[in-house]
Design a protein around this motif. Structure first.
Motif, short mmCIF file in Angstrom:
data_model
loop_
_atom_site.label_atom_id
_atom_site.label_comp_id
_atom_site.label_asym_id
_atom_site.label_seq_id
_atom_site.Cartn_x
_atom_site.Cartn_y
_atom_site.Cartn_z
N ARG A 30 0.82 -1.20 0.00
CA ARG A 30 0.00 0.00 0.00
C ARG A 30 0.86 1.26 0.00
NH1 ARG A 30 -3.89 -2.80 -1.54
NH2 ARG A 30 -5.16 -3.90 -0.06
N TYR A 31 2.16 1.12 -0.11
CA TYR A 31 3.07 2.26 -0.08
C TYR A 31 4.08 2.11 -1.19
CZ TYR A 31 5.12 -1.46 2.69
OH TYR A 31 5.53 -2.69 3.12
N GLY A 32 4.74 3.23 -1.55
CA GLY A 32 5.63 3.24 -2.70
C GLY A 32 7.02 2.71 -2.44
N VAL A 93 5.76 2.28 -9.80
CA VAL A 93 6.04 3.36 -8.85
C VAL A 93 7.24 4.13 -9.37
CG1 VAL A 93 6.71 3.93 -6.49
CG2 VAL A 93 5.04 2.14 -6.91
N ILE A 94 7.17 5.46 -9.33
CA ILE A 94 8.22 6.32 -9.90
C ILE A 94 8.71 7.28 -8.83
CG2 ILE A 94 8.69 8.07 -11.66
CD1 ILE A 94 6.28 6.89 -13.21
N ASN A 108 17.42 16.15 1.16
CA ASN A 108 17.16 15.89 -0.26
C ASN A 108 15.70 15.49 -0.39
OD1 ASN A 108 20.07 15.75 -1.49
ND2 ASN A 108 20.16 14.65 0.46
N ILE A 109 14.92 16.29 -1.11
CA ILE A 109 13.48 16.06 -1.22
C ILE A 109 13.19 15.23 -2.48
CG2 ILE A 109 11.23 17.16 -1.49
CD1 ILE A 109 12.45 19.60 -0.03
N ILE A 110 12.40 14.17 -2.29
CA ILE A 110 11.96 13.35 -3.42
C ILE A 110 10.45 13.20 -3.35
CG2 ILE A 110 14.12 12.05 -3.60
CD1 ILE A 110 12.60 9.70 -2.24
N GLU A 111 9.85 12.93 -4.51
CA GLU A 111 8.43 12.61 -4.60
C GLU A 111 8.29 11.20 -5.14
OE1 GLU A 111 6.55 15.53 -7.10
OE2 GLU A 111 6.35 16.93 -5.43
N VAL A 112 7.46 10.42 -4.48
CA VAL A 112 7.19 9.05 -4.92
C VAL A 112 5.77 9.02 -5.48
CG1 VAL A 112 6.99 6.65 -4.20
CG2 VAL A 112 8.72 8.12 -3.15
N VAL A 113 5.67 8.71 -6.78
CA VAL A 113 4.37 8.60 -7.43
C VAL A 113 3.96 7.13 -7.34
CG1 VAL A 113 3.04 8.99 -9.53
CG2 VAL A 113 4.97 10.49 -8.98
N ASN A 114 2.98 6.85 -6.50
CA ASN A 114 2.54 5.48 -6.27
C ASN A 114 1.72 4.96 -7.46
OD1 ASN A 114 3.56 5.26 -3.52
ND2 ASN A 114 2.04 6.84 -3.08
N ILE A 119 0.78 10.86 -4.48
CA ILE A 119 2.18 11.30 -4.39
C ILE A 119 2.56 11.45 -2.93
CG2 ILE A 119 3.80 13.14 -4.93
CD1 ILE A 119 2.13 13.74 -7.42
N ASP A 120 3.68 10.81 -2.55
CA ASP A 120 4.24 10.94 -1.21
C ASP A 120 5.54 11.71 -1.31
OD1 ASP A 120 2.21 9.31 -0.12
OD2 ASP A 120 3.36 7.49 -0.54
N LYS A 121 5.71 12.71 -0.45
CA LYS A 121 6.95 13.48 -0.42
C LYS A 121 7.78 13.00 0.76
CE LYS A 121 5.23 17.54 -2.74
NZ LYS A 121 5.16 18.98 -2.81
N HIS A 122 9.07 12.80 0.49
CA HIS A 122 10.00 12.35 1.53
C HIS A 122 11.25 13.22 1.51
CE1 HIS A 122 7.77 8.60 2.19
NE2 HIS A 122 7.71 8.48 0.87
N ILE A 123 11.89 13.32 2.66
CA ILE A 123 13.20 13.94 2.77
C ILE A 123 14.19 12.85 3.12
CG2 ILE A 123 14.60 15.57 4.10
CD1 ILE A 123 11.99 17.13 4.62
N ILE A 124 15.27 12.74 2.34
CA ILE A 124 16.32 11.77 2.63
C ILE A 124 17.49 12.55 3.22
CG2 ILE A 124 17.91 10.05 1.68
CD1 ILE A 124 15.89 9.52 -0.52
N ILE A 125 17.98 12.09 4.35
CA ILE A 125 19.09 12.74 5.02
C ILE A 125 19.93 11.68 5.72
CG2 ILE A 125 17.81 13.19 7.16
CD1 ILE A 125 19.31 15.97 7.16
#
Length: 130
Positions: A30-32, A93-94, A108-114, A119-125
């Motif tokens: 249920r998640y990207g 998923v992109i 680092n901000i990314i968007e995950v298109v499920n 669309i889920d936005k995440h920050i990677i650090i």
């Protein structure tokens, strides 16, 4: 004539009632993002992969953990300014922007298109452990 119309009506209603709604695929996630990892962009340093201790579904911030010193058991502080990021994704998923070399001392901000279009936005650090 009336009998033919009645038979056709009966056949059509039978066909419409016999259609079933397909079951949801409960095995599909249920998640990207299914996993995120980092390794040194310069593979001459190491090919070791570093991961997050978080489990999917990830929250807003994904923290990839690193030891304070690298190589381990040395006194050389780790440099996480040039890390190659990889992700494990389900089908359709992109991630935008595409994952490349990132400076994990910064957000680092990314968007995950499920696969359902959300669309889920995440920050990677990076997180350096004591």
């Amino acid at each position: 004539m009336k009998k033919t119309i009645s038979i056709l009506f009966l056949m059509m209603t039978t066909i419409l009632w016999s259609c079933e709604k397909p079951d949801d695929n409960i095995s599909a996630p249920r998640y990207g993002l299914a996993g995120v990892a980092a390794q040194f962009a310069d593979e001459s340093i190491s090919t070791e992969q570093f991961t997050s201790t978080q489990e999917p579904p990830y929250g807003d911030t994904i923290r990839i953990q690193f030891p304070k010193y690298y190589p381990r058991n040395s006194m050389q502080p780790i440099d996480i300014t040039r890390m190659r990021i990889t992700a494990t994704l389900p089908v359709n998923v992109i991630i935008n922007p595409k994952l490349t070399v990132m400076d994990l001392t910064k957000e680092n901000i990314i968007e995950v298109v499920n696969n359902d279009g959300t669309i889920d936005k995440h920050i990677i650090i990076g997180e350096i452990l004591p």
